[in-house]
Design an enzyme around this catalytic site. Structure first.
Site, mmCIF file in Angstrom:
data_model
loop_
_atom_site.group_PDB
_atom_site.id
_atom_site.type_symbol
_atom_site.label_atom_id
_atom_site.label_comp_id
_atom_site.label_asym_id
_atom_site.label_seq_id
_atom_site.Cartn_x
_atom_site.Cartn_y
_atom_site.Cartn_z
ATOM 1 N N ASP A 160 5.940 43.273 20.878
ATOM 2 C CA ASP A 160 6.016 43.122 22.330
ATOM 3 C C ASP A 160 5.215 44.226 22.996
ATOM 4 O OD1 ASP A 160 7.591 40.876 22.696
ATOM 5 O OD2 ASP A 160 9.451 41.974 22.429
ATOM 6 N N ASP A 180 13.633 41.262 21.986
ATOM 7 C CA ASP A 180 14.788 41.893 22.637
ATOM 8 C C ASP A 180 15.742 40.904 23.286
ATOM 9 O OD1 ASP A 180 13.236 41.049 24.708
ATOM 10 O OD2 ASP A 180 13.086 42.986 25.727
ATOM 11 N N ASP A 215 14.090 35.281 22.081
ATOM 12 C CA ASP A 215 13.304 35.754 20.932
ATOM 13 C C ASP A 215 13.989 35.452 19.602
ATOM 14 O OD1 ASP A 215 11.370 36.835 22.590
ATOM 15 O OD2 ASP A 215 12.364 38.786 22.703
#
Length: 956
Positions: free
Chosen positions: A333, A592, A596
């Site tokens: 990310d 997170d 996801d």
């Protein structure tokens, strides 16, 4: 008063829609009030609704312990134990209880050590996870208390304020509206406004405001919990288990072949007695099975898990350590992992439109148009630019503050200065601020040009305007608005991200940026981090309509060679991982949020970042307790060291299987030598005890992704094991058939006699096999000469203690039940010398095996130019070319072709060389940003200034 379960039955079965019915009916259905629940009522509801967390399947400790004794390797040993006592000895002799007890003891010791270590590692991880448990402010017994979010129940009244993670699904009560970030649940990038009566979801974050709420759902009944429940907790067999099975099968097959050959030769050809033949088979079974392998590998991973936890990476699945060692792609990310997730203003790029105003004044004006408390991200960024946040209100008196709203898209502050004059400043979306300006037509083109330049660099624009209010009333429209400046906003990289990515590349791990932001922002972050700008919008690759410019190339290949992906949705993450895995990459994925979870579950190594939701943590293999990418790279290095220890041991284990099976089979078939099964047990116990210390051995982590190469393990094992077996055969021949040792060293003879019972010879063979077998670990753990690589102190000490015990047994033991007799110190010295002399060629054999297995690997390495190159100095040549190109461009020695920077490249005509040139030119801009002169030139180019004129007046 106690609650009856049937009263809350409708809530438990979710037959009532608490999210949409009027708030009064919510209280009625939940049997609660705005004063909250009592502690007693909350406890009773806890027994009805369960804890406010995701359910985890737990295995009983007893069944886990039995699991260590229930695997193919243990089955073979258990079969050997049964053979030892069930098959008749003949001649009225009792069963071989000593062999049976020894085998069972060995099994129990190995299982106990495995269980204790893995249990300790699991408890440590659980304790660390417990420390990460979120808290909630709840009204109980009329008092506000801070409790673990896990004990919340429907009907609780909770307080939500700025920065809080919503602990359960709830309905908001009276108060100011909240700004809620639901990106972890829905993927929405912008915060949404929630007012009284609205529902908020567990796992979302409060970005602005403070309010009370009533809990309507907890645990698996929340939106969060239902989404997480959809992610199957599949117990897929990992790489580690497959490898363990393959190695175990190889050892079992080797033993089976040896036993079949022995049976065929001993009984039909040699006409051996029944029981001695069985004992010979037991020797192969007991000595050949690497019974300690699951234990050694479990202990190694458990100790490694402790080490990783100390570094800030909690290992939920032990075998993820082995997979992380082989990880060659990390999808990371951008926000919060590569960057700070904190907007900042680049003061040196501020574009001023008003005369007599400098950048510091612009920042001060923008800060005045910002909240000083309860700030959003932009307010915090602006006020954070001041030396002291109090400067934002210093020397003025605030009259009225206009907060941001979706219609106006700006904030404004009306204030009085020290002389009592009224002024107004505003900041917000450039279009809205430009619309206010009195000279809009004069500056509109320039404003849009600057916005476009900022956008090319991935910078967001924020405009500032100012007006005087001569009427002195806050309701007054005021004088003409003056457009003051445009400020560039950017989420800056973490201070260690660029260096960490460089380390990752050197370690052979290709970091791919995953961001929901637009492509320009992703590319600018990539430039600043030095990770390349070969990025694509994920919708162009994975959406329904593919970009025409890249339609000719396979999507899998584009994904493999991309440096990152922009505009990524949760389903794209899953697809990216799936396609990388299809191209045989071991893929790590950070995440997170609930959205996801499928990608984290699909990835070989799912990594839940710091502050991840429970759903992400549940789906992941590793949970980070510290922010940033550096902890992941540290974990990679630690994992490779752990993997190196495991790989060293497996080569050792296979070698020992071959040496025992081949060596004792040849002795039994050529000279009809019956080695006592009990002494093989002693060798196994001493060796296993010593080899446990390999879990703390000193090793060098592999500079490249490491994986199980079964061909290398089996080939090395067969060659080294075969060599050791021949050493034993030659020693036996020299001691039994010649007088070489008595003649040269003056020791007593062990030659064949008419009344030969092999007792002393058995002791000699025991010591020779024990010492050289255990010394083999020093060869398998080394990449160069074994005596040049210093092992761990614990391993050395354990080796010498075990071999001292083995030597004392061989010298002094007169055990009739084991059929051995002491051989004295003379023979012990001869055997040690023999083993030392024949130890040296082991290193040479290891070198030859590596060379033979390498083929033309070095030629391939030199020619390979893709991102996943196996070169030790990954990208060194490219970085040098980038630097040279940057310097030439910087000093005007070469004008770069503008086509290099074209975003609309025809990929049909693009060859590899051109693609590399494009990347070099793009990344060169990073070098400009990291030097003072380069930074000045960057600003000059962006603003279109005349550098020659500036250089005449100033020394740069």
């Amino acid at each position: 008063m106690g609650e009856k379960p049937e009263v809350l039955d409708a809530v438990l079965k979710e037959t009532v829609d608490l999210e949409n019915i009027p708030i009064e009916e919510v209280f009625e259905n939940l049997r609660c009030t705005k004063e909250g629940l009592t502690a007693t009522a909350a406890q009773e509801r806890l027994s009805i609704f369960g804890y406010n967390k995701l359910e985890e399947k737990k295995e009983s400790k007893f069944s886990k312990f039995l699991g260590f004794m229930w695997n193919p390797l243990s089955w073979v040993m258990e079969a050997a134990a049964i053979m030892a006592i069930a098959l008749a000895n003949g001649g009225g002799k009792p069963p071989d209880w000593q062999d049976f007890v020894g085998i069972i003891t060995l099994l129990i010791i190995n299982s106990t050590i495995s269980f204790i270590e893995e249990n300790n590692a699991g408890n440590a991880a659980a304790a660390l996870m417990a420390r990460l448990a979120p808290k909630a402010k709840v009204l109980r017994d009329g008092k506000w208390k801070e409790e673990d979010a896990a004990v919340l129940v429907p009907g609780d009244i909770i307080s939500i304020k700025l920065g809080d993670i919503i602990p359960a699904d709830a309905r908001l009560l009276e108060g100011d509206p909240l700004k809620i970030d639901q990106s972890a649940l829905t993927g929405e990038s912008l915060p949404v406004t929630k007012g009284p009566g609205d529902g908020v979801y567990s796992g979302s974050t409060c970005k602005q405001g403070e309010i009370e709420a009533v809990v309507i759902a907890t645990g698996v009944h929340t939106f969060f919990g239902k989404a997480a429940h959809l992610v199957d907790s599949t117990n897929q067999v990992g790489h580690f288990q497959k490898v363990l099975t393959a190695i175990g099968n190889f050892c079992i097959c080797s033993i089976a072949v040896g036993m079949i050959i022995e049976i065929i030769v001993m009984y039909p050809i040699q006409h051996r007695k029944y029981r001695p033949g069985i004992d010979n088979l037991l020797v192969l079974l007991i000595g050949g099975i690497p019974i300690a392998m699951p234990t050694v590998l479990s202990v190694t991973m458990a100790i490694g898990s402790h080490r990783l936890a100390q570094q800030g990476a909690i290992t939920k699945r032990m075998t993820a350590i082995e997979e992380m060692a082989g990880m060659d792609v990390l999808c990371s990310d951008k926000t919060g992992t590569l960057t700070l997730n904190k907007l900042t203003v680049d003061k040196y790029l501020i574009e001023v439109f008003a005369r007599g105003v400098d950048a510091d004044t612009v920042v001060l004006m923008a800060a005045r148009a910002s909240r000083t408390e309860n700030q959003d991200a932009i307010d915090a960024a602006i006020v954070g630019m001041l030396a002291d946040p109090k400067e934002a209100r210093a020397g003025i008196r605030e009259i009225h503050f206009l907060p941001f709203n979706p219609t106006d898209k700006r904030t404004a502050l009306t204030y009085l200065d020290g002389e009592g004059k009224m002024h107004r400043v505003s900041k917000g979306a450039p279009e809205q601020i430009l619309h206010l300006a009195h000279n809009k037509s004069d500056i509109e083109r320039r404003v849009h040009a600057v916005i476009d330049k900022f956008a090319e660099r991935g910078l967001r624009s924020l405009a500032v305007a100012y007006q005087e209010v001569p009427e002195g009333r806050k309701e007054s429209a005021g004088g003409p608005w003056q457009f003051i400046a445009l400020l560039p906003l950017f989420d800056p990289p973490r201070h260690d991200s660029a260096e960490t990515i460089r380390r990752a590349l050197n370690l052979g791990v290709n970091v791919k940026m995953i961001t929901g932001d637009q492509l320009a922002i992703g590319k600018e972050t990539g430039r600043r981090l030095g990770m390349g700008t070969n990025m694509y919008p994920s919708s162009a690759l994975l959406g329904q309509t593919k970009d025409e410019s890249i339609s000719a190339l396979p999507v899998d290949e584009l994904i493999e060679k991309a440096d990152g992906f922009a505009g990524v949705f949760p389903e794209h993450k899953y697809e990216i991982v799936k396609r990388l895995q299809a191209r045989k990459h071991i893929c790590g994925m950070t995440g997170d949020g609930v959205n996801d979870a499928p990608a984290l579950k699909k990835a070989d190594i799912g990594i839940a970042v710091d502050d991840a939701t429970d759903a992400a943590r549940s789906a992941s293999d590793i949970v980070l307790t510290e922010p940033g990418l550096s902890v992941i790279i540290s974990a990679v290095l630690t994992s490779r060291a752990i993997f190196q220890r495991m790989k060293n041991y497996t080569i050792y284990a296979v070698s020992i299987t071959i040496r025992i099976v081949l060596g004792f089979m040849l002795l039994a078939l050529i000279w009809q030598f019956d080695f006592p099964p009990f002494m093989v047990l002693i060798i196994a116990i001493l060796n296993d005890g010593t080899i446990m210390t390999i879990s703390k051995d000193r090793v060098k982590p592999s500079p490249l992704p490491d994986s199980w190469k079964l061909a290398e393990i089996f080939t090395t094992g067969v060659v080294l094991g075969g060599y050791l077996a021949m050493m034993t055969v030659i020693f036996f021949w020299a001691a039994y058939k010649t007088n070489f040792f008595p003649r040269v060293f003056g020791v007593s003879t062990l030659e064949k006699t008419a009344t030969d019972d092999f007792r002393k010879l058995a002791s000699a063979i025991y010591l020779q096999v024990s010492t050289i077998s255990q010394a083999l670990i020093f060869v398998t753990r080394s990449r160069s000469w074994s005596f040049m690589e210093r092992p761990g102190l614990l391993l050395v000490v354990a080796f010498f203690i075990a071999q001292l015990v083995a030597t004392l047994i061989a010298v002094y033991a007169n055990w009739s039940f084991a059929a051995i007799e002491g051989i004295g110190w003379g023979w012990a010295g001869v055997i040690w010398l023999y083993n030392i002399v024949f130890y040296i060629p082991l290193d040479l054999x290891x070198f030859l095996i590596r060379y033979a297995l390498s083929g033309k690997a070095w030629d391939l390495v030199i020619e390979q130019r893709i991102a996943f190159t196996r070169k030790k100095d990954f990208g060194k040549e490219q970085r040098e070319l980038q630097w040279a190109h940057a310097q030439r461009t910087l000093h005007g020695l070469q004008v770069p072709d503008p086509k290099i920077f074209s975003e609309t490249t025809n990929f049909n005509e693009l060859n590899q060389l051109a693609e590399e040139a494009k990347r070099r030119a793009e990344i060169a801009r990073l070098r400009e940003l990291h030097t003072l002169k380069g930074h000045v030139e960057s600003v000059v180019k962006l603003k279109g200034l005349d550098i020659e004129t500036i250089q005449q007046a100033y020394t740069v």
